[in-house]
Write an enzyme that holds these catalytic residues in place. Structure first.
Site, PDB file in Angstrom:
ATOM      1  N   ASP A 228       0.648   5.414   0.640  1.00 54.62           N
ATOM      2  CA  ASP A 228      -0.093   6.548   1.135  1.00 54.62           C
ATOM      3  C   ASP A 228      -0.301   7.599   0.155  1.00 54.62           C
ATOM      4  O   ASP A 228       0.218   7.671  -0.921  1.00 54.62           O
ATOM      5  CB  ASP A 228       0.694   7.105   2.252  1.00 54.62           C
ATOM      6  CG  ASP A 228       0.547   6.306   3.615  1.00 54.62           C
ATOM      7  OD1 ASP A 228      -0.176   5.440   3.786  1.00 54.62           O
ATOM      8  OD2 ASP A 228       1.423   6.252   4.562  1.00 54.62           O
TER       9      ASP A 228
ATOM     10  N   ARG B 203       9.604   6.842   5.413  1.00 60.64           N
ATOM     11  CA  ARG B 203       9.590   8.230   5.691  1.00 60.64           C
ATOM     12  C   ARG B 203      10.183   8.437   7.017  1.00 60.64           C
ATOM     13  O   ARG B 203      10.833   9.717   7.313  1.00 60.64           O
ATOM     14  CB  ARG B 203       8.119   8.716   5.445  1.00 60.64           C
ATOM     15  CG  ARG B 203       7.716   8.735   4.125  1.00 60.64           C
ATOM     16  CD  ARG B 203       6.303   8.486   4.114  1.00 60.64           C
ATOM     17  NE  ARG B 203       5.322   9.958   4.782  1.00 60.64           N
ATOM     18  CZ  ARG B 203       4.157  10.034   4.730  1.00 60.64           C
ATOM     19  NH1 ARG B 203       3.381   9.196   4.249  1.00 60.64           N
ATOM     20  NH2 ARG B 203       3.697  11.123   5.229  1.00 60.64           N
TER      21      ARG B 203
ATOM     22  N   ARG C 171       0.973  -1.077   0.036  1.00 59.38           N
ATOM     23  CA  ARG C 171      -0.161   0.090  -0.077  1.00 59.38           C
ATOM     24  C   ARG C 171       0.948   1.195   0.074  1.00 59.38           C
ATOM     25  O   ARG C 171       1.813   1.186   0.734  1.00 59.38           O
ATOM     26  CB  ARG C 171      -0.885   0.046   1.153  1.00 59.38           C
ATOM     27  CG  ARG C 171      -1.860  -1.021   1.146  1.00 59.38           C
ATOM     28  CD  ARG C 171      -2.719  -1.103   2.497  1.00 59.38           C
ATOM     29  NE  ARG C 171      -3.501  -2.438   2.676  1.00 59.38           N
ATOM     30  CZ  ARG C 171      -4.053  -2.810   3.695  1.00 59.38           C
ATOM     31  NH1 ARG C 171      -3.966  -2.171   4.787  1.00 59.38           N
ATOM     32  NH2 ARG C 171      -4.904  -3.673   3.735  1.00 59.38           N
TER      33      ARG C 171
END
Lengths: 239, 239
Positions: free
Chosen positions: B52, B194, B50
């Site tokens: 974001d 991140r 997935r």
């Protein structure tokens, strides 16, 4: 009263072009508001060249007269703080009161950037083309544009006095998947770079185009379509 | 019934991430509609990972089972026609029915791209940082992440069974004004790239960070902030 010369970079994607318009987001309008916040008064902002909606700039130049005791550095920092992040004032210097970013410019440089790799990314910045373009034919065609010529065949409107321009540079540059048409002239007519980019692309795709004949025609209908704005960059202005 | 493996590139800027959500523009949702147009029926799309909102992909992989007589090439072309231009199906191949893009993946690679030139352009694709970063310190810090470790300090949520990951590659690459953190691991925890990018940036800016201690803490509060999504790219998935 002081006169400042500003060098400005912007991402044109979300703007209705350079020129201030009522109720539309424009680069000049954003600068106007940033100056108002800084100086508390309205200023007149003179740009070296108008860019259309979606067109980017790396080195747009503007001149602004202002009553201020502050230095160019202070002014640059204050403007940066007052501007959205897709407009950046790269440089500010004080110039003689007589200086005009528009009328004193001796040449402007534009790049039109193709990308030869099909991609979902960077669509806002480059125009996708297939890679099997005849680069030599494109270079030869660009060479015919150099010198002082009548560019009426490449201008979208004819409400200007003269369609003669002096083209100092007309080159094709390649860097990885990027293929760039780089033009420098004393001035450019409306939509001229985007029209030239379309013709040079046609040449690269094998269309039999006689460049001398096309220039000689002095008729916009002789050239192909106007290319999209998102791959066009105002690179620099010289004085 | 056939099973297809799709390699997908997308510009995440205008999407609420990969995963399909009601009333939101997502990449999986757009693919879902493109398949529906092609096949006239609903399909289940399994993604390798997935991403974001705002995160891009150069090589996302998905598997889709479909009753069709068409070839992978026909499928790829049909999907391309049914998809918006910021999603591109780069490659389609037929795979055994047992293949799952999610469960059969052995590693994923992500890039986080900094730009060291202050610019108004490309903001959607890179994260601006000042250029005077200590690249050697960044490289040393990245090296401590390699191997099989508990990455709990770099994970935003702990509702997963294991926070152990095997990091095969953790490198810093420099190309002109672009500075890229490149990571490959068997799997990644939520917000892990991140968070790592933020820590490595802190190291580059001279913050005294003991990487071994940080890993040892197994506490997200030990690491710095989560970096913005727009500079993150899912580069590839291997099987």
């Amino acid at each position: 009263m002081k006169n400042f010369k500003l060098t400005i970079e912007y991402d044109g994607t979300d703007y209705h072009g350079w020129q201030i318009q009522p109720d539309k987001k424009t680069v000049q309008g954003s600068l106007y508001r940033a100056f108002h916040e800084f100086a508390g008064e309205d200023v007149k902002i003179t740009g070296a060249g108008r860019t259309d909606a979606g067109v980017h700039a790396v080195g747009q130049v503007a001149s602004v007269r202002l009553e201020t005791k502050h230095s160019p550095t202070i002014l640059r920092k204050a403007l940066t703080g007052n501007l959205p992040r897709d407009i950046l004032v790269r440089h500010v210097e004080e110039v003689p009161l007589s200086f005009s970013a528009r009328f004193d410019a001796t040449s402007r440089s534009y790049n039109y950037i193709f990308i030869t790799r099909k991609t979902a990314l960077w669509r806002r910045y480059y125009h996708y083309v297939k890679t099997d373009l005849d680069r030599e034919a494109m270079r030869t065609a660009l060479a015919t544009l150099r010198g002082e010529k009548d560019f009426a065949s490449f201008a979208s409107s004819s409400d200007i006095k003269s369609t003669r321009c002096r083209m100092m540079k007309a080159e094709l540059m390649e860097n990885g998947p990027l293929l760039t048409i780089s033009l420098t002239a004393d001035h450019f007519l409306y939509n001229m770079v985007r029209t030239i980019a379309g013709v040079i692309l046609d040449v690269g795709m094998g269309k039999p185009i006689d460049m001398d004949e096309l220039i000689e025609a002095r008729d916009r209908r002789a050239a192909g379509k106007t290319m999209p704005p998102n791959a066009l960059y105002l690179m620099s202005v010289t004085y």
